[in-house]
Each structure stands twice: as structure tokens, then as C-alpha cells.
Design a protein around this motif. Sequence first.
Motif, mmCIF file in Angstrom:
data_model
loop_
_atom_site.group_PDB
_atom_site.id
_atom_site.type_symbol
_atom_site.label_atom_id
_atom_site.label_comp_id
_atom_site.label_asym_id
_atom_site.label_seq_id
_atom_site.Cartn_x
_atom_site.Cartn_y
_atom_site.Cartn_z
ATOM 1 N N GLU A 279 0.868 -1.159 -0.096
ATOM 2 C CA GLU A 279 0.091 0.008 -0.108
ATOM 3 C C GLU A 279 0.853 1.282 -0.060
ATOM 4 O OE1 GLU A 279 -4.042 1.512 2.407
ATOM 5 O OE2 GLU A 279 -2.556 0.189 3.283
ATOM 6 N N ARG A 409 -2.306 4.850 4.632
ATOM 7 C CA ARG A 409 -3.686 5.596 4.590
ATOM 8 C C ARG A 409 -3.699 6.310 6.046
ATOM 9 N NH1 ARG A 409 -3.023 4.665 -0.086
ATOM 10 N NH2 ARG A 409 -4.486 3.839 -1.365
ATOM 11 N N GLU A 412 -1.186 9.136 6.152
ATOM 12 C CA GLU A 412 -1.629 10.469 5.406
ATOM 13 C C GLU A 412 -2.532 11.292 6.181
ATOM 14 O OE1 GLU A 412 -3.264 9.001 1.539
ATOM 15 O OE2 GLU A 412 -1.528 8.378 0.968
#
Length: 584
Positions: A279, A409, A412
Motif C-alpha cells: 500500500e 492511509r 496520510e
Amino acid sequence: MVWTQTSVSVKTAATTPNRWDLVALPLVVGLLALAAVGGHQMAAPLASLDAPAVSLDPWNLPDYALRSTLRMLAAMAASLLFTFAYATLAAKSRRAGMVLIPVLDVLQSVPVLGYISFTVVFFLSLFPGSVLGAECAAIFAIFTSQAWNMTFSVYQSLRSVPRDLDEAATSFRFSGWQRFWRLEAPFAMPGLVWNMMMSMSGGWFFVVASEAITVGDRTVTLPGIGSYLAKAIARKDLGAVGWAVLAMLGVILLYDQFLFRPLVAWADKFRVEQTGAQEAPESWVLRLFQRTRVCRSLLAPVAALLGRVAWLRLSPLSSLAAALPPALKRRIAGPPSPALDRAWYAVVVAAALALGWTLVTFIAGGAGWSDVATALLLGAATLLRVVVLIAIASLVWVPLGVLIGLRPRLAEAVQPVAQFLAAFPANLLFPVAVVTILRFDLNPDVWLSPLMILGTQWYILFNVIAGTSAFPSDLKEAASSFRIRGWQWWRDVMLPGVFPYYLTGAVTAAGGSWNASIVAEAVRWGDATVTAHGLGSYIAQATTAGDYPRIVLGIAVMSLFVTLLNRLLWRPLYGYAERRLRLA
């Protein structure tokens, strides 16, 4: 003829704007226009600051935010140049590293206000009658709050390049220039990007001090969020303080989206692994420019030029060695000379003794042995606070940093929040600390201590996130295949992997805590003052009294404690990480 028409049509299509260019081009032009406006204001006459330079009208905050951001970006550019030059020399030269790393320990322990007092006159005389002199002094002060952790990060990366990659570079006969730009700089990039984020956020803490410069009996106030916040605090205008915090949050969100998030996504390609990341971090700005047509064609010549420069077989040291006499070349090419080492040690010791004697002479002019004993005792108290706070921060942020770094994720989402918390000025909490301590009759030696780590603990979090993000996916997959879980996974897999990065964060967090002790151990709000016993409050009180011998004594003792802590604790741990925890 047909081939010519086809090539022309392809070339025309490549330079025809697409829909992504219609968004990217105005964005680039707007940013360049803002930079030009801010740069023009920086070159105004110094007399323009004689009028009240800062107004608490919130409508002025966009202009102030632009000025402060440009100063921080200029300081960041200078920090990058310093980082690559200083860290590379320290990592590549054993003898230079013996001097440069202790000097770096001292530099990060010197308070930012100390740099301002010694450099502001120089910069103002360099650009007489221009705001540019004061701007350079402010940029230099912000630089001193940004450069040290970036330098430690690159130094740690250069010392821990995987052996197989180092051997591959040797087998391809890379020159020193090629090895640096094709192997070492890319390997250091993920950790450097996260430390750049921390440096930008940490710089906000010192913007307040750097935008109000005192020269003799005159104070030069530069328009910016820092000076706006300082004026709001001086007037106890909580509404204006709230507007300043909101403006700071807006600026952090903007440069996170337009600068750091694209850099994090771009630097992800330099991870050392044999399998692709499961990812990868993403950035809408990076995707936007990757899909443009005109912007990419305009940047293509620059990218090609940089690529060619990186592949040049530059080797200045080899060229210099070729001009030396054959006997001297054989001596240099051979094993290290003990005689040359002893000569170098003698030069270093002589320089240290000369500097020490100069300091002793200056301090003796206004301080005695009792002051030295007091400073050492107070330094021990501050040392205890630093060690306890770093231990507590490590127990909290190392596991959280690993969990965040394993989930791009989540990283972020956390990234702008962590940057804002790292940038949040500790002096905004001074009224809360003073009122609480006086209201409940608390011990200042204990309850002022958290203010020291408030802004510096994030160095640990950011570096652990960087280390976890750079951890090879193939090693994580291997640990999963062998069903290594629980405490064994932490002990044998992840903690060894992030340990070198953690060391960089802990070293810079400790140095920053020493620096922050000057404002955290002597807190004032209005007429009320709360003071803790420590070296920071000693330096703060001497600064208020204008007692320069005791100021220098306090800074010298602080530098001594920082250097001893680094040499006795952090350097052995760095050596252990280089020997035992490098990726083979």
C-alpha cells in the motif's frame, strides 16, 4: 514525408495542454506570483518598518502567513544544502566525523536566541538600510531550528547503507559523486523527508522569536504570524491568538498538501525491498502533475540535465590525489597512519583547549567557582528531566509510530495533525500552566517539565514513522510467513528495523528539550512568574539581567551536558545500530 508529418503531429500533441494542465498551470503561476510578491516585500527599505509593522486585524493574516512561510522555505533550502554537505563529510571522513559530530551536538544545544544575538548585527550591516538584512537574520534563526535533525538523519542513513547495495556500487565502479546521487542520497530520502516535515513544524516555535529582532535599544519587527502571535500574547488578546492559530493551521494544511505529501509519495520509490509495497502513499498533487502534458514537457529538460549530472564521473579527491607525489600517494592509499592520527588528535585537542581557555577567561570576568557549581547542579536537574521525558515519550510514540507507519492511509490522515501539534507554540500554554500551578499549589519542578517535551517529542514520532515506512515489505512478509507475532515480532523484527531512525529522533528530541528548557523552566503570564530549578531557568534569568558571563557559562554547561550524553549514550547506540542492525 509521412514520417515527418507523424513526428510533427506527435510533438504537437505532446505540447498541447490537456485538462490536467488547465488546473496545474494556473496553480504553478499563482504560487510563483505569491513568491514574487513576498520576495519584493522582503527587499523594501528598512525605514518601512518604523511604523507599526504588525496589526492585530485578522484580515492581515494572509499576508503575514505568506511572509512567514517564505522565510521558513528559504531556511529549509539552506538547511538542505547544509545537511548534504555536513552529513556527507562527517559520514565519509573518520577524522572529520570526530570533530563535526561533537560540534553538531553543541550547535543543537545552543539556544536560538543565542544565534540571533550574535548574527543580527552582521546581517543588518550586510544589507544596510534594507529589510533584507533583518529577513536574513530571521531566516538564519529559523535555519538553526531546522538543520540539526535533518543532518543527523542523513548522517545515520549514510552510515547504515545496506552492504549488498554498497558492494553493487563498488562492482559497478561508481565514482564518489555517482555513489552519492545514485545510492546514498536516495537511500536517505525517506527519512529526510519526514525530518523536513518535523523541521518545518518545529520552526514555528522559533518564528515568534525570529520575527522580533532587538539591536541595541531598537527592535525590528518583521510582519509575520510569529510577530502577530507575540503581539497578541503581549496584549493578552485571546481572540487574536485564536486567529493566529487558525492561520497557522491553514498554512500547515496547505504546505502539507502541496509540498510534503507529494514528497512522501515520491520518496516511497526509494524504499529498499525486493517486493513492491502493498500500500503506497498517494498524493493528488503528484498525480495531477504526472498526468499533465505541458508541465511534464517543460520539466523534462531539467530532469534530463539532473540525470546527466548525477551520472557524471566526478571524483575531485581522486583528481587531487593524482597530482600528489608517488610516495605520498602510496601513504594515502595504504592503511591509516597512526602517526597521522596522533597529529590530527593533537590539532583537535589544541583547538579545544584554546576555545576552552577563551571561554574560561570570559566567564571568569563576571562569575566565580560558586556560579560554576550552581550551573553544574542545575544542569544535572535539567538532565534528569530530559532523560525521564525522553523515556516516557519513547514508550508512548514508538509503538504508535510503528502502527501509523504500517498503514500509509492512516499516515496520510495523521500527517497534518502531527505537523500542527508539533508546530503548536508552547508559549500558548503558559497561562494555563501558571494559573494551574498557582491555583493548586503544585511543584513547578515537576509540572513545568512537560512544556520541555511538548514540541520536541514529535521528533521521535516522525522518525519512527519514517523508519517503519522504509522497512522492507519482503521482511514483513517473511515474518508473517514464519508466523512471528506478538512480543517476538516487536523484539526480533520491527524494533531492530526502526531503531536507527528512533536514535535520530531521540537525539534531536533530547537536544531540542535542552533548548526548550530556557522558556519552559521560567514561565510568565502577566505579573505572575513560575520558575523551576534547572539550567534553562538559570540562563533565562541571566539573559533578563543582561549578565553575559553567566549566559555564556549556562550555555557552555548545557553544551557540556549534551555532548557527554551523546558521547556516553547515543554514540554507542549508533555504533551498535551500524554493526548489528544494518540491512545486509
